[in-house]
Motif scaffolding. Structure first.
Motif, PDB file in Angstrom:
ATOM      1  N   GLY A  86      -3.859  -3.177  -7.197  1.00 39.09           N
ATOM      2  CA  GLY A  86      -2.761  -2.538  -6.472  1.00 39.09           C
ATOM      3  C   GLY A  86      -3.215  -1.302  -5.728  1.00 39.09           C
ATOM      4  O   GLY A  86      -2.794  -1.046  -4.587  1.00 39.09           O
ATOM      5  N   PHE A  87      -4.078  -0.510  -6.347  1.00 39.04           N
ATOM      6  CA  PHE A  87      -4.631   0.681  -5.697  1.00 39.04           C
ATOM      7  C   PHE A  87      -5.368   0.297  -4.417  1.00 39.04           C
ATOM      8  O   PHE A  87      -5.165   0.897  -3.361  1.00 39.04           O
ATOM      9  CB  PHE A  87      -5.576   1.410  -6.658  1.00 39.04           C
ATOM     10  N   VAL A  88      -6.197  -0.726  -4.510  1.00 39.03           N
ATOM     11  CA  VAL A  88      -6.955  -1.183  -3.331  1.00 39.03           C
ATOM     12  C   VAL A  88      -6.006  -1.694  -2.249  1.00 39.03           C
ATOM     13  O   VAL A  88      -6.176  -1.381  -1.060  1.00 39.03           O
ATOM     14  CB  VAL A  88      -7.987  -2.268  -3.735  1.00 39.03           C
ATOM     15  N   ALA A  89      -4.987  -2.455  -2.644  1.00 39.32           N
ATOM     16  CA  ALA A  89      -4.022  -2.987  -1.662  1.00 39.32           C
ATOM     17  C   ALA A  89      -3.279  -1.858  -0.954  1.00 39.32           C
ATOM     18  O   ALA A  89      -3.121  -1.873   0.275  1.00 39.32           O
ATOM     19  CB  ALA A  89      -3.037  -3.927  -2.349  1.00 39.32           C
ATOM     20  N   ILE A  90      -2.828  -0.874  -1.711  1.00 29.79           N
ATOM     21  CA  ILE A  90      -2.097   0.250  -1.116  1.00 29.79           C
ATOM     22  C   ILE A  90      -3.006   1.048  -0.193  1.00 29.79           C
ATOM     23  O   ILE A  90      -2.620   1.418   0.923  1.00 29.79           O
ATOM     24  CB  ILE A  90      -1.483   1.138  -2.213  1.00 29.79           C
ATOM     25  N   GLN A  91      -4.220   1.322  -0.632  1.00 34.37           N
ATOM     26  CA  GLN A  91      -5.124   2.127   0.198  1.00 34.37           C
ATOM     27  C   GLN A  91      -5.600   1.362   1.431  1.00 34.37           C
ATOM     28  O   GLN A  91      -5.811   1.965   2.486  1.00 34.37           O
ATOM     29  CB  GLN A  91      -6.301   2.644  -0.626  1.00 34.37           C
ATOM     30  N   ALA A  92      -5.751   0.055   1.332  1.00 31.41           N
ATOM     31  CA  ALA A  92      -6.130  -0.743   2.516  1.00 31.41           C
ATOM     32  C   ALA A  92      -5.030  -0.665   3.566  1.00 31.41           C
ATOM     33  O   ALA A  92      -5.307  -0.437   4.759  1.00 31.41           O
ATOM     34  CB  ALA A  92      -6.393  -2.195   2.119  1.00 31.41           C
ATOM     35  N   LEU A  93      -3.778  -0.839   3.145  1.00 25.67           N
ATOM     36  CA  LEU A  93      -2.676  -0.716   4.098  1.00 25.67           C
ATOM     37  C   LEU A  93      -2.560   0.714   4.611  1.00 25.67           C
ATOM     38  O   LEU A  93      -2.255   0.939   5.785  1.00 25.67           O
ATOM     39  CB  LEU A  93      -1.359  -1.169   3.471  1.00 25.67           C
ATOM     40  N   ASN A  94      -2.842   1.684   3.756  1.00 26.65           N
ATOM     41  CA  ASN A  94      -2.774   3.080   4.182  1.00 26.65           C
ATOM     42  C   ASN A  94      -3.827   3.386   5.247  1.00 26.65           C
ATOM     43  O   ASN A  94      -3.579   4.181   6.162  1.00 26.65           O
ATOM     44  CB  ASN A  94      -2.918   4.019   2.986  1.00 26.65           C
ATOM     45  N   LEU A  95      -4.993   2.764   5.158  1.00 20.79           N
ATOM     46  CA  LEU A  95      -6.012   2.939   6.202  1.00 20.79           C
ATOM     47  C   LEU A  95      -5.521   2.374   7.533  1.00 20.79           C
ATOM     48  O   LEU A  95      -5.714   2.987   8.587  1.00 20.79           O
ATOM     49  CB  LEU A  95      -7.330   2.283   5.786  1.00 20.79           C
ATOM     50  N   VAL A  96      -4.868   1.220   7.484  1.00 24.63           N
ATOM     51  CA  VAL A  96      -4.271   0.644   8.697  1.00 24.63           C
ATOM     52  C   VAL A  96      -3.235   1.618   9.250  1.00 24.63           C
ATOM     53  O   VAL A  96      -3.158   1.857  10.458  1.00 24.63           O
ATOM     54  CB  VAL A  96      -3.642  -0.739   8.412  1.00 24.63           C
ATOM     55  N   ARG A  97      -2.441   2.180   8.366  1.00 16.99           N
ATOM     56  CA  ARG A  97      -1.421   3.155   8.760  1.00 16.99           C
ATOM     57  C   ARG A  97      -2.050   4.357   9.467  1.00 16.99           C
ATOM     58  O   ARG A  97      -1.608   4.756  10.547  1.00 16.99           O
ATOM     59  CB  ARG A  97      -0.676   3.616   7.505  1.00 16.99           C
ATOM     60  N   ILE A  98      -3.058   4.960   8.853  1.00 19.58           N
ATOM     61  CA  ILE A  98      -3.673   6.171   9.399  1.00 19.58           C
ATOM     62  C   ILE A  98      -4.311   5.887  10.755  1.00 19.58           C
ATOM     63  O   ILE A  98      -4.141   6.649  11.710  1.00 19.58           O
ATOM     64  CB  ILE A  98      -4.689   6.753   8.396  1.00 19.58           C
ATOM     65  N   ILE A  99      -5.029   4.781  10.846  1.00 16.36           N
ATOM     66  CA  ILE A  99      -5.700   4.451  12.112  1.00 16.36           C
ATOM     67  C   ILE A  99      -4.670   4.148  13.197  1.00 16.36           C
ATOM     68  O   ILE A  99      -4.820   4.597  14.344  1.00 16.36           O
ATOM     69  CB  ILE A  99      -6.694   3.285  11.901  1.00 16.36           C
ATOM     70  N   SER A 100      -3.609   3.423  12.851  1.00 22.79           N
ATOM     71  CA  SER A 100      -2.577   3.137  13.866  1.00 22.79           C
ATOM     72  C   SER A 100      -1.889   4.423  14.314  1.00 22.79           C
ATOM     73  O   SER A 100      -1.621   4.612  15.503  1.00 22.79           O
ATOM     74  CB  SER A 100      -1.551   2.131  13.341  1.00 22.79           C
ATOM     75  N   LEU A 101      -1.627   5.332  13.376  1.00 23.30           N
ATOM     76  CA  LEU A 101      -1.001   6.604  13.742  1.00 23.30           C
ATOM     77  C   LEU A 101      -1.946   7.463  14.582  1.00 23.30           C
ATOM     78  O   LEU A 101      -1.498   8.191  15.476  1.00 23.30           O
ATOM     79  CB  LEU A 101      -0.556   7.365  12.491  1.00 23.30           C
ATOM     80  N   PHE A 102      -3.230   7.369  14.317  1.00 20.57           N
ATOM     81  CA  PHE A 102      -4.230   8.101  15.105  1.00 20.57           C
ATOM     82  C   PHE A 102      -4.153   7.688  16.574  1.00 20.57           C
ATOM     83  O   PHE A 102      -4.169   8.533  17.472  1.00 20.57           O
ATOM     84  CB  PHE A 102      -5.628   7.835  14.534  1.00 20.57           C
ATOM     85  N   TYR A 103      -4.013   6.408  16.822  1.00 21.12           N
ATOM     86  CA  TYR A 103      -3.924   5.938  18.210  1.00 21.12           C
ATOM     87  C   TYR A 103      -2.520   6.096  18.790  1.00 21.12           C
ATOM     88  O   TYR A 103      -2.371   6.411  19.969  1.00 21.12           O
ATOM     89  CB  TYR A 103      -4.427   4.498  18.330  1.00 21.12           C
ATOM     90  N   LEU A 104      -1.490   5.907  17.978  1.00 19.53           N
ATOM     91  CA  LEU A 104      -0.126   6.132  18.468  1.00 19.53           C
ATOM     92  C   LEU A 104       0.080   7.585  18.885  1.00 19.53           C
ATOM     93  O   LEU A 104       0.744   7.859  19.886  1.00 19.53           O
ATOM     94  CB  LEU A 104       0.901   5.764  17.395  1.00 19.53           C
ATOM     95  N   GLY A 105      -0.485   8.505  18.124  1.00 21.21           N
ATOM     96  CA  GLY A 105      -0.357   9.926  18.455  1.00 21.21           C
ATOM     97  C   GLY A 105      -1.018  10.289  19.768  1.00 21.21           C
ATOM     98  O   GLY A 105      -0.567  11.200  20.468  1.00 21.21           O
ATOM     99  N   GLN A 106      -2.062   9.591  20.127  1.00 21.80           N
ATOM    100  CA  GLN A 106      -2.733   9.841  21.406  1.00 21.80           C
ATOM    101  C   GLN A 106      -1.946   9.239  22.567  1.00 21.80           C
ATOM    102  O   GLN A 106      -2.053   9.692  23.700  1.00 21.80           O
ATOM    103  CB  GLN A 106      -4.146   9.251  21.386  1.00 21.80           C
ATOM    104  N   TRP A 107      -1.153   8.235  22.252  1.00 18.94           N
ATOM    105  CA  TRP A 107      -0.413   7.520  23.290  1.00 18.94           C
ATOM    106  C   TRP A 107       0.978   8.115  23.519  1.00 18.94           C
ATOM    107  O   TRP A 107       1.375   8.362  24.654  1.00 18.94           O
ATOM    108  CB  TRP A 107      -0.312   6.042  22.904  1.00 18.94           C
ATOM    109  N   SER A 108       1.745   8.359  22.430  1.00 11.24           N
ATOM    110  CA  SER A 108       3.120   8.828  22.572  1.00 11.24           C
ATOM    111  C   SER A 108       3.549   9.602  21.333  1.00 11.24           C
ATOM    112  O   SER A 108       3.556   9.048  20.228  1.00 11.24           O
ATOM    113  CB  SER A 108       4.066   7.643  22.782  1.00 11.24           C
ATOM    114  N   GLU A 109       3.947  10.838  21.520  1.00  7.04           N
ATOM    115  CA  GLU A 109       4.430  11.668  20.404  1.00  7.04           C
ATOM    116  C   GLU A 109       5.707  11.075  19.792  1.00  7.04           C
ATOM    117  O   GLU A 109       5.880  11.080  18.580  1.00  7.04           O
ATOM    118  CB  GLU A 109       4.698  13.096  20.899  1.00  7.04           C
ATOM    119  N   THR A 110       6.580  10.562  20.632  1.00  4.43           N
ATOM    120  CA  THR A 110       7.837   9.968  20.151  1.00  4.43           C
ATOM    121  C   THR A 110       7.567   8.774  19.254  1.00  4.43           C
ATOM    122  O   THR A 110       8.108   8.663  18.144  1.00  4.43           O
ATOM    123  CB  THR A 110       8.721   9.533  21.338  1.00  4.43           C
ATOM    124  N   TRP A 111       6.725   7.836  19.698  1.00  6.37           N
ATOM    125  CA  TRP A 111       6.420   6.655  18.886  1.00  6.37           C
ATOM    126  C   TRP A 111       5.640   7.043  17.629  1.00  6.37           C
ATOM    127  O   TRP A 111       5.835   6.462  16.560  1.00  6.37           O
ATOM    128  CB  TRP A 111       5.642   5.620  19.702  1.00  6.37           C
TER     129      TRP A 111
END
Length: 191
Positions: A126-151
């Motif tokens: 479960g720890f690995v599953a949560i952290q794997a999805l969290n990495l997807v989350r962080i990376i997606s937010l890293f690129y979303l933040g560069q594209w649009s503050e609102t999104w």
């Protein structure tokens, strides 16, 4: 010897007749107890300094390692993930490192009556599953933040928060599915 009444007999525990009300109550009480212990423990200064902050910094380093596979313009320092192209920086704060979702999962698995071997395996997977999805989350937010503050704000505050907690719930439900059944439970199901 006088016969016992039916009402009195219901008060005597019978190991062959499971009492789902008792087990549900026990689960809820233990779950809340573990949450009440683990959430404040995360805030204790030594735990924060020697466990949470280094763990969060490791998440930033792993994130930049993954991003580096297709984008050489990202760096990590401490808990910060930053683009060297436009200067956008993402700070991985408490609540964004997946620890809270792991605490919820661990509390549920510890509260549920299961063999310790299964609990430990469930917590690790479960720890690995949560952290794997969290990495997807962080990376997606890293690129979303560069594209649009609102999104970025919408995904960060609403979508990803719910998905990480949902990931903990799904991990718990999958874990429940693969727990060994007691012989009495198998017989009751006709197995």
């Amino acid at each position: 010897m006088p016969e016992r009444s039916v009402a009195f007999a219901a008060l005597i525990p019978n190991p062959e007749i499971p009492n789902p009300g008792f087990w549900m109550f026990r689960f809820v009480v233990l779950f809340l107890l573990y949450l009440a212990i683990l959430f404040p423990l995360e805030l204790v200064p030594p735990v924060d300094a020697y466990v949470i902050l280094p763990f969060t910094a490791a998440i930033a380093k792993v994130s930049v390692g993954i991003v580096g596979l297709f984008d050489a313009h990202a760096i990590a320092y401490g808990k910060i993930l930053q683009s060297t192209t436009n200067g956008f920086a993402l700070s991985i704060e408490r609540g964004c490192n997946g620890v809270e979702a792991v605490i919820i999962l661990v509390s549920a698995m510890l509260a549920f009556p299961a063999p310790w071997k299964n609990r430990l395996i469930g917590i690790a997977v479960g720890f690995v599953a949560i952290q794997a999805l969290n990495l997807v989350r962080i990376i997606s937010l890293f690129y979303l933040g560069q594209w649009s503050e609102t999104w970025f704000q919408w995904f960060h505050l609403y979508l990803w928060q719910a998905l990480i907690i949902l990931d903990a719930l799904v991990a718990f439900l999958i874990w429940l599915r693969y727990l060994p059944q007691e012989p009495a439970t198998k017989a009751a199901r006709g197995a």
